[in-house]
Design a protein around this motif. Structure first.
Motif, short mmCIF file in Angstrom:
data_model
loop_
_atom_site.label_atom_id
_atom_site.label_comp_id
_atom_site.label_asym_id
_atom_site.label_seq_id
_atom_site.Cartn_x
_atom_site.Cartn_y
_atom_site.Cartn_z
N PRO A 138 51.41 25.47 50.14
CA PRO A 138 51.28 25.21 48.70
C PRO A 138 51.50 26.47 47.89
O PRO A 138 51.02 27.55 48.25
N ARG A 139 52.22 26.35 46.76
CA ARG A 139 52.49 27.47 45.87
C ARG A 139 51.69 27.36 44.58
O ARG A 139 51.78 28.24 43.72
N ILE A 140 50.94 26.27 44.43
CA ILE A 140 50.21 26.01 43.18
C ILE A 140 48.73 25.86 43.48
O ILE A 140 48.35 25.26 44.49
N GLN A 141 47.89 26.40 42.62
CA GLN A 141 46.45 26.14 42.67
C GLN A 141 46.01 25.60 41.31
O GLN A 141 46.41 26.11 40.28
N VAL A 142 45.19 24.57 41.34
CA VAL A 142 44.60 24.01 40.12
C VAL A 142 43.15 24.47 40.07
O VAL A 142 42.37 24.19 40.98
N SER A 143 42.81 25.18 39.00
CA SER A 143 41.48 25.78 38.88
C SER A 143 40.74 25.16 37.70
O SER A 143 41.03 25.46 36.53
N PRO A 144 39.78 24.26 37.97
CA PRO A 144 38.98 23.69 36.87
C PRO A 144 37.87 24.64 36.44
O PRO A 144 37.25 25.30 37.29
#
Length: 418
Positions: free
Chosen positions: A326-332
């Motif tokens: 994965p090249r994307i991280q979603v940070s809430p």
């Protein structure tokens, strides 16, 4: 504390790039040659291996993992692929298929052997078999599979070691010559080699006993005892190798470790991988299917240990491509952003974009640190402000630059960049 059993290993995530690289090349090269994959059970009746591999071999005498199952049947974890594949060929009537039948397998093998570098008690093999054709061009094809695969993997300095062990017509005279020769030197043989002399004299040529190496070097050569058919077969094979400029050497001591070999036996050696230069070995076994109860059917194949291949790749300094990640991280940020962040992560994956969701209630600084360690290209930051505006903050993890992108357009934005 529990540890992996002696002679086994855990294949950890950092090693997987090598395993993926090697096995994908194996499948790819097999397809080039029209080989079809076959999977057989990891255990068979013990008698299949005793009859197929042969009494007096190290595998049968010392190395098989055999046991009695709860039904009282004698069972053995497979110590090699070929006998099981031959059993499947007979059982499923593959003789009615267009010949030759071209098969390959990839999977674990079990032998109780002394563990050493590249040698395990559970290891994995790439195995091919071509059945139903005696033409020496088939021998060349099998050897070409190994050559092509190793070349694609990046090996340097490949060459074949080749010999012929004869056939049932000419081998008895060679066997008699070996018995006569070693019989005059029996006092120099240890107990294991004296037993080999009595059961299978050809196996003596593969002895690793240092004290008798000069004796083995001076032993009779099988090439001097070949019948016209076997001599012609070997000459034709060598002609094909020469025509394709594949270096090869006649190795008179090459007999391989299994009883079922006839005519051609070979190994592939490579430079730069230490004393154990062989990375693959095989040969012809024209009487094996008949020995196991089938109709007379010629066959030839080879086995290649995957752990050995990977060890040699490392020794040659060959680095495989990195595995996809994965090249994307979603940070809430905050509880209210967690469900929208989960939905966004799922949407990215549905569009074929690998994405990680930051878990827990860690600070943004901690989340960015984890993303950096994971090799993330972009971190998508979602908090109360972003949710209220219908946007997401995209942070470039290389430059640390940030920009705001509409939430409903971020998938397309990323697809153009990742």
């Amino acid at each position: 504390m529990y540890q992996a059993p002696r002679g086994t290993q855990d294949i950890l995530p950092p090693d997987r790039s090598y395993w993926r690289y090697v096995t994908e090349q194996m499948h790819s090269v097999a397809a080039l040659y029209g080989l079809q994959q076959i999977d057989t059970p990891m255990f068979e009746e013990t008698s299949l291996f005793v009859r197929g591999v042969g009494e007096g071999t190290d595998i049968v005498d010392k190395e098989m993992y055999s046991f009695q199952d709860k039904g009282g049947r004698e069972i053995t974890l497979r110590p090699e692929f070929t006998a099981g594949v031959m059993r499947a060929y007979i059982e499923h009537g593959m003789h009615v298929l267009p010949q030759p039948v071209k098969l390959y397998s990839i999977g674990p093998i079990f032998r109780f052997d002394r563990p050493a570098a590249g040698r395990y008690r559970q290891f994995h093999q790439f195995n091919i078999e071509i059945l139903g054709e005696i033409d020496p061009a088939v021998d060349f094809e099998v050897m070409s599979v190994a050559w092509t695969l190793l070349s694609h993997l990046g090996y340097r300095g490949l060459n074949f070691q080749v010999n012929s062990t004869g056939c049932p017509r000419c081998r008895p005279s060679y066997r008699a010559a070996l018995v006569g020769y070693f019989g005059t030197h029996e006092s120099r043989l240890n107990e294991v080699d004296r037993r080999r002399l009595a059961i299978n004299p050809l196996r003596l040529l593969d002895s690793k006993e240092e004290a008798i190496q000069p004796l083995l070097d001076a032993a009779p050569h099988s090439a001097d005892y070949l019948c016209d058919e076997c001599a012609s077969h070997l000459a034709a094979l060598r002609g094909y190798l020469d025509a394709q400029e594949m270096p090869h050497t006649i190795n008179f001591r090459l007999v391989r470790g299994l009883d079922y070999y006839t005519k051609t036996v070979f190994e592939v050696w490579a430079e730069g991988i230490g004393a154990q230069a062989a990375v693959c070995g095989g040969g012809r076994y024209d009487g094996l299917i008949e020995e196991l109860g089938g109709a007379p059917t010629p066959g030839i194949g080879f086995a290649m240990g995957i752990e050995r291949v990977i060890m040699a790749l490392r020794q040659q300094g060959i680095v495989p491509p990195a595995l996809p990640a994965p090249r994307i991280q979603v940070s809430p940020l905050g509880q209210a952003a967690r469900l929208p962040a989960l939905r966004l992560t799922s949407e990215l994956r549905e569009h074929g974009i690998g994405a990680l969701l930051a878990f827990g209630s860690r600070s943004l600084k901690s989340q960015l640190k984890s993303a950096d360690k994971a090799g993330i290209a972009y971190t998508l930051i979602l908090g109360d402000t972003e949710l209220a505006s219908g946007v997401v903050v995209v942070r470039d993890m290389v430059s640390s630059q940030q920009e705001t992108v509409a939430l409903d357009g971020v998938v397309d934005w990323l697809r153009a960049r990742v």
